[in-house]
Motif scaffolding. Structure first.
Motif, PDB file in Angstrom:
ATOM      1  N   LEU A   1      76.381 -20.428 -45.293  1.00 30.50           N
ATOM      2  CA  LEU A   1      76.264 -21.379 -46.394  1.00 30.50           C
ATOM      3  C   LEU A   1      76.812 -22.740 -45.977  1.00 30.50           C
ATOM      4  N   LEU A   2      75.994 -23.771 -46.188  1.00 33.42           N
ATOM      5  CA  LEU A   2      76.347 -25.127 -45.767  1.00 33.42           C
ATOM      6  C   LEU A   2      76.380 -26.061 -46.978  1.00 33.42           C
ATOM      7  N   PRO A   3      77.505 -26.136 -47.686  1.00 32.18           N
ATOM      8  CA  PRO A   3      77.619 -27.052 -48.825  1.00 32.18           C
ATOM      9  C   PRO A   3      77.911 -28.472 -48.337  1.00 32.18           C
ATOM     10  N   LEU A   4      77.416 -29.435 -49.075  1.00 32.29           N
ATOM     11  CA  LEU A   4      77.623 -30.848 -48.735  1.00 32.29           C
ATOM     12  C   LEU A   4      78.225 -31.549 -49.951  1.00 32.29           C
ATOM     13  N   GLY A   5      79.569 -31.650 -49.944  1.00 30.94           N
ATOM     14  CA  GLY A   5      80.240 -32.293 -51.067  1.00 30.94           C
ATOM     15  C   GLY A   5      81.143 -31.327 -51.813  1.00 30.94           C
ATOM     16  N   ALA A   6      82.120 -31.882 -52.552  1.00 27.09           N
ATOM     17  CA  ALA A   6      83.138 -31.082 -53.220  1.00 27.09           C
ATOM     18  C   ALA A   6      82.552 -30.155 -54.268  1.00 27.09           C
ATOM     19  N   GLN A   7      81.607 -30.654 -55.065  1.00 27.16           N
ATOM     20  CA  GLN A   7      81.013 -29.800 -56.101  1.00 27.16           C
ATOM     21  C   GLN A   7      80.204 -28.666 -55.467  1.00 27.16           C
TER      22      GLN A   7
ATOM     23  N   ILE B   1      80.740 -19.311 -44.306  1.00 22.53           N
ATOM     24  CA  ILE B   1      80.665 -20.560 -45.065  1.00 22.53           C
ATOM     25  C   ILE B   1      81.365 -21.658 -44.287  1.00 22.53           C
ATOM     26  N   ASP B   2      80.835 -22.875 -44.364  1.00 21.56           N
ATOM     27  CA  ASP B   2      81.422 -24.031 -43.685  1.00 21.56           C
ATOM     28  C   ASP B   2      81.808 -25.065 -44.732  1.00 21.56           C
ATOM     29  N   LEU B   3      83.121 -25.165 -44.978  1.00 22.66           N
ATOM     30  CA  LEU B   3      83.619 -26.118 -45.966  1.00 22.66           C
ATOM     31  C   LEU B   3      84.174 -27.376 -45.324  1.00 22.66           C
ATOM     32  N   ALA B   4      83.956 -27.535 -44.030  1.00 24.74           N
ATOM     33  CA  ALA B   4      84.469 -28.722 -43.341  1.00 24.74           C
ATOM     34  C   ALA B   4      83.779 -29.977 -43.853  1.00 24.74           C
ATOM     35  N   ASP B   5      84.534 -31.076 -43.842  1.00 25.28           N
ATOM     36  CA  ASP B   5      84.008 -32.366 -44.293  1.00 25.28           C
ATOM     37  C   ASP B   5      83.275 -33.032 -43.140  1.00 25.28           C
TER      38      ASP B   5
ATOM     39  N   SER C   1      73.868 -22.286 -35.672  1.00 27.11           N
ATOM     40  CA  SER C   1      73.049 -21.860 -34.542  1.00 27.11           C
ATOM     41  C   SER C   1      73.891 -21.169 -33.479  1.00 27.11           C
ATOM     42  N   LYS C   2      75.083 -21.715 -33.228  1.00 27.13           N
ATOM     43  CA  LYS C   2      75.965 -21.123 -32.233  1.00 27.13           C
ATOM     44  C   LYS C   2      76.396 -19.716 -32.637  1.00 27.13           C
ATOM     45  N   LEU C   3      76.603 -19.491 -33.927  1.00 32.47           N
ATOM     46  CA  LEU C   3      76.998 -18.180 -34.432  1.00 32.47           C
ATOM     47  C   LEU C   3      75.811 -17.236 -34.624  1.00 32.47           C
ATOM     48  N   GLN C   4      74.605 -17.716 -34.318  1.00 31.59           N
ATOM     49  CA  GLN C   4      73.374 -16.914 -34.384  1.00 31.59           C
ATOM     50  C   GLN C   4      73.087 -16.393 -35.787  1.00 31.59           C
ATOM     51  N   ALA C   5      73.388 -17.222 -36.797  1.00 29.53           N
ATOM     52  CA  ALA C   5      73.037 -16.848 -38.168  1.00 29.53           C
ATOM     53  C   ALA C   5      71.530 -16.812 -38.319  1.00 29.53           C
ATOM     54  N   ARG C   6      71.022 -15.808 -39.036  1.00 26.52           N
ATOM     55  CA  ARG C   6      69.570 -15.724 -39.240  1.00 26.52           C
ATOM     56  C   ARG C   6      69.108 -16.780 -40.246  1.00 26.52           C
ATOM     57  N   TYR C   7      69.903 -16.999 -41.306  1.00 24.57           N
ATOM     58  CA  TYR C   7      69.537 -17.982 -42.335  1.00 24.57           C
ATOM     59  C   TYR C   7      70.709 -18.917 -42.590  1.00 24.57           C
ATOM     60  N   VAL C   8      70.384 -20.126 -43.046  1.00 24.94           N
ATOM     61  CA  VAL C   8      71.392 -21.005 -43.634  1.00 24.94           C
ATOM     62  C   VAL C   8      70.905 -21.391 -45.030  1.00 24.94           C
ATOM     63  N   TYR C   9      71.880 -21.655 -45.878  1.00 24.86           N
ATOM     64  CA  TYR C   9      71.559 -22.072 -47.255  1.00 24.86           C
ATOM     65  C   TYR C   9      72.275 -23.391 -47.493  1.00 24.86           C
ATOM     66  N   ILE C  10      71.496 -24.427 -47.726  1.00 23.21           N
ATOM     67  CA  ILE C  10      72.012 -25.788 -47.818  1.00 23.21           C
ATOM     68  C   ILE C  10      72.074 -26.202 -49.287  1.00 23.21           C
ATOM     69  N   ILE C  11      73.264 -26.650 -49.706  1.00 20.29           N
ATOM     70  CA  ILE C  11      73.457 -27.084 -51.089  1.00 20.29           C
ATOM     71  C   ILE C  11      74.043 -28.494 -51.088  1.00 20.29           C
ATOM     72  N   GLY C  12      73.322 -29.437 -51.624  1.00 30.07           N
ATOM     73  CA  GLY C  12      73.807 -30.803 -51.807  1.00 30.07           C
ATOM     74  C   GLY C  12      73.776 -31.179 -53.281  1.00 30.07           C
ATOM     75  N   ASP C  13      74.048 -32.451 -53.568  1.00 25.19           N
ATOM     76  CA  ASP C  13      74.061 -32.908 -54.955  1.00 25.19           C
ATOM     77  C   ASP C  13      72.722 -32.690 -55.646  1.00 25.19           C
ATOM     78  N   ASN C  14      71.631 -33.007 -54.961  1.00 23.24           N
ATOM     79  CA  ASN C  14      70.308 -32.838 -55.570  1.00 23.24           C
ATOM     80  C   ASN C  14      70.042 -31.364 -55.886  1.00 23.24           C
ATOM     81  N   GLU C  15      70.414 -30.475 -54.960  1.00 30.29           N
ATOM     82  CA  GLU C  15      70.184 -29.049 -55.168  1.00 30.29           C
ATOM     83  C   GLU C  15      71.024 -28.521 -56.337  1.00 30.29           C
TER      84      GLU C  15
END
Length: 422
Positions: A330-336, A357-361, A372-386
């Motif tokens: 899971l790749l969230p972009l932003g605090a919310q 999950i990657d909570l790094a800023d 990609s380095k961890l060989q995850a099959r899927y990523v889920y991207i969440i930003g403000d628009n999403e």
């Protein structure tokens, strides 16, 4: 100050543990096929248990045990092998009174103070099994077949099974006499250990790894000629059962084991990849040990193998077992988005999906690189628009395809994909 692991020990690092777990799992599966049940014994026992069980003339007792006194002066020893402890537990739990046949298996750390070398450590790991209550030759053959099937299931290749008979208390004196008669003229030329063994237990001379001692064993007569009628019949029956089980084997008349409790059948599984110390697995029958350790006169047979050597062989064959990898990242972009991603991570894990999950800023490109380095099959991207649309972008890291998936639906959809994969 920088600390290192004690000599003769090693760390098993995360990149190695999947192969260890693979061998352990295959052992568990094969033992289940043969109706073995797991037993777990303490890492240390009373010293006398090993002194009585293993034999005073063995290298283990004479040179290799880690023995210490507790605060009340009792002598305790880190277990150097598994059989004696399993016999003690078998008797202490009164299983010999409850079951006509007991089939037990174990795994765990053992300890011997010996010279470290490839595949041999002072703390090492064994998997083994013991069968109590059956004295027939079929049980010997079945135990050998269990070992062979276990190694085949793990993918070990080019192994050879060798068998022999070391006799019983009736014929053992004749075996010893033949060895003493053959070696007597060269006794002074043998190593110090063999000169000591010559008088107390000359069979142990056959187990010496000193090349010079082995030279004096060339031409040793076939000791099976000295077996009593019962041992000869038993050994021939072992051959017949191994043939019936379609298991290839060779008779090695010089094969003995390094422990004094063996009677009749002994065997080893050997590999050409290990050099002089080529035994992967060893075992045999020990019909007197249960009684020697305070129980009734009950026959028993078993084997043990070192995990280090099995893993080393698999690595030499190029075997690779993938470790546990995140199925979705899971790749969230932003605090919310972070807060929502934390909730989704918990839902996915409860659904049985390996999740990270990657909570790094940091930016999306850096987060995708980590996934990609961890060989995850899927990523889920969440930003403000999403977040506004109550959805996110599910990206397939193999195909590059991407689709919009609702927040409320993510766990169910990804869990279904994961089940299909497995």
């Amino acid at each position: 100050m920088t600390y290192t692991a004690p000599r003769g020990t090693r760390d098993i690092l995360p990149e190695e543990t999947p192969l260890w777990q693979f061998v352990e799992q295959k052992a568990r599966e094969v033992f289940q096929l043969y109706n073995f049940h797991e037993i777990r014994t303490p890492i240390f026992e009373h010293t006398e248990l090993f002194q009585r069980g293993i034999g005073a003339d063995t290298d283990i007792i004479a040179k290799e045990m880690y023995t210490f006194q507790d605060r009340k002066g009792r002598s305790l020893t880190l277990r150097p092998e598994g059989t004696a402890a399993v016999v003690r537990a078998y008797l202490e739990s009164n299983r010999h009174k409850q079951e006509p046949l007991s089939k037990l298996w174990y795994q765990g750390a053992m300890f011997r103070y010996e010279r470290p070398q490839a595949g041999r450590y002072r703390q090492f790991y064994q998997i083994g099994c013991e069968v109590f209550g059956r004295g027939g030759a079929y049980q010997d053959a079945e135990v050998i077949a269990t070992a062979q099937q276990l190694f085949a299931a793990a993918g070990l290749q080019n192994l050879e099974v060798q068998v022999n008979s070391v006799g019983c208390p009736v014929c053992r004196p004749r075996l010893k006499e033949k060895i003493q008669s053959f070696l007597g003229a060269n006794l002074a030329q043998l190593c110090g250990d063999c000169r000591t063994r010559f008088g107390s237990n000359p069979l142990r001379v056959l187990d010496c790894k000193n090349p010079r001692c082995n030279e004096f064993l060339v031409g040793l007569p076939d000791l099976t000629d000295a077996l009593c009628a019962d041992c000869r019949t038993h050994f021939q029956s072992v051959h017949d059962y191994l043939d019936a089980l379609q298991l290839k084997f060779q008779v090695n008349p010089r094969l003995v084991r390094g422990l004094d409790y063996y009677t009749k059948t002994v065997f080893e599984v050997l590999s050409g990849q290990l050099g002089a110390q080529n035994a992967v697995c060893g075992g045999g029958r020990y019909d007197n040990l249960v009684e020697e350790l305070g129980g009734p006169a009950l026959p028993a047979v078993g084997f043990a193998f070192g995990l280090e050597r099995a893993v080393m062989l698999l690595q030499g064959q190029g075997a690779a077992v993938p470790g546990t990898l995140p199925y979705i990242f899971l790749l969230p972009l932003g605090a919310q988005a972070d807060a929502q991603a934390v909730l989704l991570t918990a839902q996915l894990r409860r659904a049985g999906v390996p999740t990270e999950i990657d909570l790094a800023d940091r930016g999306l490109a850096a987060k995708l690189k980590t996934a990609s380095k961890l060989q995850a099959r899927y990523v889920y991207i969440i930003g403000d628009n999403e977040l506004h649309e109550k959805c996110g972008q599910l990206k397939d890291m193999r195909s590059g395809g991407q689709e919009k998936i609702g927040l409320a639906e993510l766990a169910e959809i990804v869990a279904a994909k994961h089940r299909e994969k497995n």
